[in-house]
Design an enzyme around this catalytic site. Structure first.
Site: not given
Length: 366
Positions: A59, A62
């Site tokens: 995450t 990203h």
């Protein structure tokens, strides 16, 4: 939980507050900025933690790149920038806020990323990990890539004395693997296929073997990570070089396919073939998040095969944590063996670049 972000050299009075360094996502563009910010006071129920080790998660990658997955998470969880990145971490409590009674200064803790409301149906019926209005640490509030992090005391897990603080920083991702293995209900001697050979998959390989799996097969497109999986006892398959179907079915021919698949990649392409690799009455546990809709023929691939499908979103609070801490304290799992690189926050660009290369888990260390 929001920080007042302030560039110290532009502050009207540097002596008015305390400052620390943090890795901050300023805008919806590539990269992040490592700079000084003003600390905030603790609210009721919060603790301040001196961060000693923090790991880079998918995450975070990203968010750092700000790709479509970041846009999806931003939309789903109302992400507001600027945001301090990071959520896999551990450290020592240096301050407790009003009303905190079960944690004290000096306690070493790791943080459960899902912040449940404690009031909804899920929270009141044993599913707080999937709270109807869950907050996500490092997403709906500031994270831990900083000198100090603030978190609700209610999501802090005290680390046993025999577990190193750096190991505690890996409890959140290892907990995802632990939950997946738990839900897979692996029986002694079964054949387990793991799609992906990243850090969570390497944790899962260790756990599957501890649970008695006879054979663990691991598939990835990254040769370095496939080799890493082999070092932990898995049959490694590089899908860019090998015929995955032929190799898997050669191993699991007598069963008509593998007993269990743990899908960790989130790649839509995997779902085109994964059902053909699972035996009748087998189990599929999905952990990776595809970026969009994935077409599935339920009649052929689920109903007629009698397939059990379980989706995973986080760890069970606190069952997964106790399972994991017991295995780590008992030396059944070696979490630190998955760590291949360590950096300082100042080296964040190099660290994030390395996530796309030949690396396992990457830590920021004090």
């Amino acid at each position: 939980m929001s920080w007042k972000l302030l560039n110290r050299k532009n502050a009207p009075n540097k002596d008015e507050g305390k400052y620390m360094y943090a890795l901050i996502k300023e805008t919806k563009a590539f990269g992040a900025e490592y700079r000084e910010v003003e600390e905030k006071s603790l609210a009721a129920g919060e603790i301040r933690i001196a961060v000693e080790a923090a790991a880079i998660c998918g995450t975070d990658i990203h968010y750092y790149k700000w790709d479509q997955a970041a846009e999806n998470f931003a939309s789903a969880f109302n992400v507001e920038l600027p945001l301090i990145l990071g959520h896999e971490f551990a450290g020592s409590i240096v301050e407790v806020g009003p009303g905190v009674e079960d944690k004290k200064v000096g306690d070493r803790v790791a943080i459960e990323t899902h912040i449940p409301c404690g009031k909804c149906y899920q929270c009141q019926n044993g599913d707080a990990h999937n709270c109807n209005s869950t907050g996500i640490y490092g997403t709906t509030c500031d994270g831990a890539f900083a000198d100090f992090a603030i978190a609700p005391a209610s999501v802090a897990f005290k680390l046993p004395p025999s577990i190193e603080t750096a190991e505690g920083a890996l409890f959140e991702p290892a907990g995802v693997a632990m939950r997946g293995i738990d839900e897979a209900n692996i029986k002694p001697g079964e054949t387990v296929l793991i799609y992906g050979c990243g850090p969570i998959a390497i944790f899962a390989i260790q756990m599957a073997r501890v649970c008695g799996a006879g054979t663990v097969i691991a598939v990835d497109i990254n040769g370095y990570r496939v080799d890493m999986a082999r070092k932990f006892g898995a049959v490694g398959i590089n899908s860019t070089k090998d015929d995955v179907y032929s190799e898997v079915m050669r191993i699991a021919a007598a069963r008509g396919g593998v007993d269990v698949v743990l899908e960790l990649t989130g790649s839509p392409a995997v779902y085109k073939t994964v059902f053909d690799l699972i035996r009748r009455e087998g189990r599929l546990v999905t952990i990776g998040h595809p970026p969009g809709e994935v077409p599935i023929n339920f009649t052929k691939n689920v109903n007629l095969k009698g397939l059990s499908v379980k989706g995973i979103f986080g760890r069970r609070i606190w069952n997964t944590w106790w399972q994991l801490s017991g295995l780590v304290a008992g030396k059944k799992l070696d979490l630190m063996s998955v760590v291949t690189h360590r950096y300082k926050y100042e080296q964040h660009q190099e660290a994030f670049d390395m996530t796309a290369g030949n690396a396992g888990k990457i830590l920021f260390m004090k």
